[in-house]
Design a protein around this motif. Structure first.
Motif, mmCIF file in Angstrom:
data_model
loop_
_atom_site.group_PDB
_atom_site.id
_atom_site.type_symbol
_atom_site.label_atom_id
_atom_site.label_comp_id
_atom_site.label_asym_id
_atom_site.label_seq_id
_atom_site.Cartn_x
_atom_site.Cartn_y
_atom_site.Cartn_z
ATOM 1 N N PHE A 19 -43.321 -32.682 3.441
ATOM 2 C CA PHE A 19 -44.138 -32.712 2.224
ATOM 3 C C PHE A 19 -43.712 -31.615 1.263
ATOM 4 O O PHE A 19 -43.509 -31.865 0.070
ATOM 5 C CB PHE A 19 -45.611 -32.555 2.584
ATOM 6 C CG PHE A 19 -46.485 -32.140 1.444
ATOM 7 C CD1 PHE A 19 -46.752 -33.024 0.408
ATOM 8 C CD2 PHE A 19 -47.013 -30.859 1.389
ATOM 9 C CE1 PHE A 19 -47.548 -32.642 -0.660
ATOM 10 C CE2 PHE A 19 -47.807 -30.469 0.330
ATOM 11 C CZ PHE A 19 -48.079 -31.362 -0.696
ATOM 12 N N GLU A 20 -43.535 -30.415 1.789
ATOM 13 C CA GLU A 20 -43.150 -29.304 0.914
ATOM 14 C C GLU A 20 -41.777 -29.527 0.297
ATOM 15 O O GLU A 20 -41.560 -29.254 -0.885
ATOM 16 C CB GLU A 20 -43.178 -27.991 1.700
ATOM 17 C CG GLU A 20 -44.595 -27.550 2.039
ATOM 18 C CD GLU A 20 -44.610 -26.174 2.672
ATOM 19 O OE1 GLU A 20 -43.524 -25.594 2.872
ATOM 20 O OE2 GLU A 20 -45.722 -25.673 2.961
ATOM 21 N N GLN A 23 -42.093 -32.131 -2.301
ATOM 22 C CA GLN A 23 -42.819 -31.551 -3.431
ATOM 23 C C GLN A 23 -41.859 -30.806 -4.352
ATOM 24 O O GLN A 23 -41.835 -31.038 -5.561
ATOM 25 C CB GLN A 23 -43.863 -30.603 -2.863
ATOM 26 C CG GLN A 23 -44.839 -30.055 -3.872
ATOM 27 C CD GLN A 23 -45.775 -29.073 -3.202
ATOM 28 O OE1 GLN A 23 -46.250 -29.313 -2.093
ATOM 29 N NE2 GLN A 23 -46.043 -27.971 -3.852
ATOM 30 N N HIS A 24 -41.056 -29.934 -3.744
ATOM 31 C CA HIS A 24 -40.075 -29.198 -4.553
ATOM 32 C C HIS A 24 -39.115 -30.152 -5.245
ATOM 33 O O HIS A 24 -38.797 -29.993 -6.420
ATOM 34 C CB HIS A 24 -39.306 -28.222 -3.656
ATOM 35 C CG HIS A 24 -40.037 -26.946 -3.403
ATOM 36 N ND1 HIS A 24 -40.921 -26.801 -2.355
ATOM 37 C CD2 HIS A 24 -40.050 -25.766 -4.064
ATOM 38 C CE1 HIS A 24 -41.430 -25.586 -2.382
ATOM 39 N NE2 HIS A 24 -40.929 -24.919 -3.409
ATOM 40 N N LEU A 60 -48.473 -36.178 -1.043
ATOM 41 C CA LEU A 60 -47.935 -36.161 -2.397
ATOM 42 C C LEU A 60 -48.842 -36.950 -3.335
ATOM 43 O O LEU A 60 -49.062 -36.558 -4.476
ATOM 44 C CB LEU A 60 -46.524 -36.757 -2.412
ATOM 45 C CG LEU A 60 -45.448 -35.917 -1.731
ATOM 46 C CD1 LEU A 60 -44.140 -36.683 -1.655
ATOM 47 C CD2 LEU A 60 -45.248 -34.600 -2.466
ATOM 48 N N CYS A 63 -51.856 -34.937 -4.571
ATOM 49 C CA CYS A 63 -51.694 -34.057 -5.732
ATOM 50 C C CYS A 63 -51.046 -34.792 -6.893
ATOM 51 O O CYS A 63 -50.458 -34.167 -7.777
ATOM 52 C CB CYS A 63 -50.978 -32.753 -5.393
ATOM 53 S SG CYS A 63 -49.675 -32.863 -4.193
ATOM 54 N N LEU A 65 -48.458 -36.491 -7.416
ATOM 55 C CA LEU A 65 -47.025 -36.419 -7.695
ATOM 56 C C LEU A 65 -46.350 -37.761 -7.501
ATOM 57 O O LEU A 65 -45.272 -38.000 -8.038
ATOM 58 C CB LEU A 65 -46.368 -35.353 -6.794
ATOM 59 C CG LEU A 65 -46.737 -33.919 -7.140
ATOM 60 C CD1 LEU A 65 -46.098 -32.944 -6.166
ATOM 61 C CD2 LEU A 65 -46.312 -33.588 -8.565
ATOM 62 N N HIS A 165 -49.724 -28.587 -9.248
ATOM 63 C CA HIS A 165 -48.439 -29.172 -8.901
ATOM 64 C C HIS A 165 -47.881 -29.949 -10.099
ATOM 65 O O HIS A 165 -46.704 -29.838 -10.446
ATOM 66 C CB HIS A 165 -48.606 -30.095 -7.697
ATOM 67 C CG HIS A 165 -49.145 -29.416 -6.485
ATOM 68 N ND1 HIS A 165 -48.392 -28.524 -5.761
ATOM 69 C CD2 HIS A 165 -50.350 -29.468 -5.876
ATOM 70 C CE1 HIS A 165 -49.113 -28.071 -4.752
ATOM 71 N NE2 HIS A 165 -50.311 -28.626 -4.805
#
Lengths: 234, 234
Positions: A19-20, A23-24, A60, A63, A65, A165
């Motif tokens: 996930f991180e 996300q990036h 994701l 948030c 995204l 985010h």
DNA sequence: TTTATATTTATTGTCGACAATTCTTGCTAA
DNA sequence: TTAGCAAGAATTGTCGACAATAAATATAAA
């Protein structure tokens, strides 16, 4: 980048890590905005099963995204100008209220900490004037401290856990490492002043103007870009 | 109950259906607030696999009806007084802004529709004065129309997609089918008036006061309950 | 050539089983 | 008796395979 969500622990499960990473990738544009997401492909690339990938995708989506449609699939969220302005309007409402609550609920120690932080920023600012540092980390730190200072879990979750985010994504993709440093610094000072005087109404008003100013700054920038493009085309 | 999220299509996938069932169960208290959720047990009860149950749980987490911790599990969210007040403060911020945007962005037709709706409510109200109907559906309809009228997808998603599930949960569990019908009706009228005059600032102010009044009404109610309990204990 | 339909292909949704972690229970020692 | 540790049970996380749905391609009719 120290601007992680302060309410979140370090990742433990593998879907957390993926996930991180995703996300990036999305925030920084490595996964193109608006592009479709292929579950089999991504699962292969990250060497995980589709189940744990879907777990990551769900976060994701939380948030905002990515967007999911049943039986169709996921897409990275679009970065439109309208979306950006909508986001800032939402921020104005939420962070304005958070600031009012901060003025009511922050402890004296929290306020002192924030004043110290600002003083330090002032020093940095004197050294290397108006550079990325202040606007990048300093600005985020300031806003986070105010939000957390509201002591309102609902507001904290919404803003830090979801909205920010998207904010970071827009900042990256539209390349706006805002040059409002000096003015923003003064505005921050005034907000802290209002908070330390426990003046919730003024604190909210100032925060709302602070964010509205950012929004208008962006609107101007966009208008300029458009004008430049048009003159280029002719 | 017609007060579904207007932005959402009808459920197609089985996890969608289970999600809706669980949502009702939680909102109406059939699953106790704060209670732990056993995935194997729930999966058995709804006759689905754990995977599709987890999909449903993820959606519940998205609207803050449950909370998940890694390697530990899910719990139904707690219904505390503090949480309720925090929720109303958040509503005040978001719906206030939505109302301001509605004043700027609603079409003339949308405004006319809302005025008609209110006129109809006035008739119903004359018949059966201050009964549940108005406050239950009428109030929700009114607020939904204003929120949608903002034409701001970010605000719409946040309020309708997330916040309102919690609002309904608190209303059910604390049994507050608010007796503010008459006053609320007047307040609604004034808000629509401000919107129709395209006075965003006034519209926001009135909506915030409207919600703040609800919050204070709740605070009073709670205080009375507490007092009653204490005199009972002695 | 274009439109509509049928078939194939690919993607998402769902399932049951195994691995990793946490909680429970019972034992040992101070 | 109580505190701490160890083995066992239960729960959550992860995996690969199958079923259901949507997209793409090929075929047939107008």
């Amino acid at each position: 980048m120290l601007l992680q969500n302060p309410t979140k622990k370090t990742a433990v499960t593998t879907s957390d890590k993926v996930f991180e990473q995703l996300q990036h990738a999305i925030v920084e544009g490595d996964m193109a905005a608006g592009s479709k997401i292929s579950e089999p492909e991504l699962a292969k690339r990250y060497e995980i099963s589709r189940s744990t990938l879907r777990e990551a995708l769900n976060r994701l989506e939380k948030c905002h995204l990515i967007e999911r449609k049943a039986n169709i699939g996921s897409r990275v969220v679009d970065c439109t100008i309208e979306g950006l302005l909508e986001l800032y309007i939402t921020r104005e409402a939420l962070e304005g209220m958070a600031c009012r609550q901060a003025a009511l609920n922050m402890t004296d120690k929290e306020i002192a900490d924030m004043q110290n932080m600002l003083a330090q920023h002032a020093g940095d600012k004197a050294l290397q004037d108006g550079v990325a540092y202040y606007q990048e980390e300093g600005d985020v730190d300031f806003h986070y401290k105010v939000i957390l200072g509201s002591h309102n879990q609902q507001l904290i979750n919404l803003i830090c856990g979801q909205l920010y985010h998207l904010v970071r994504m827009y900042r990256c993709q539209f390349g706006m490492h805002s040059p409002r440093a000096t003015r923003a610094f003064t505005e921050h000072s005034n907000i802290i002043q209002a908070i330390s005087e426990r003046d919730g109404e003024l604190a909210e008003l100032l925060m709302r103007r602070h964010i509205a100013a950012s929004r208008k700054n962006i609107e101007n920038k966009i208008a300029l870009q458009k004008a430049a493009q048009q003159s280029e085309e002719t």
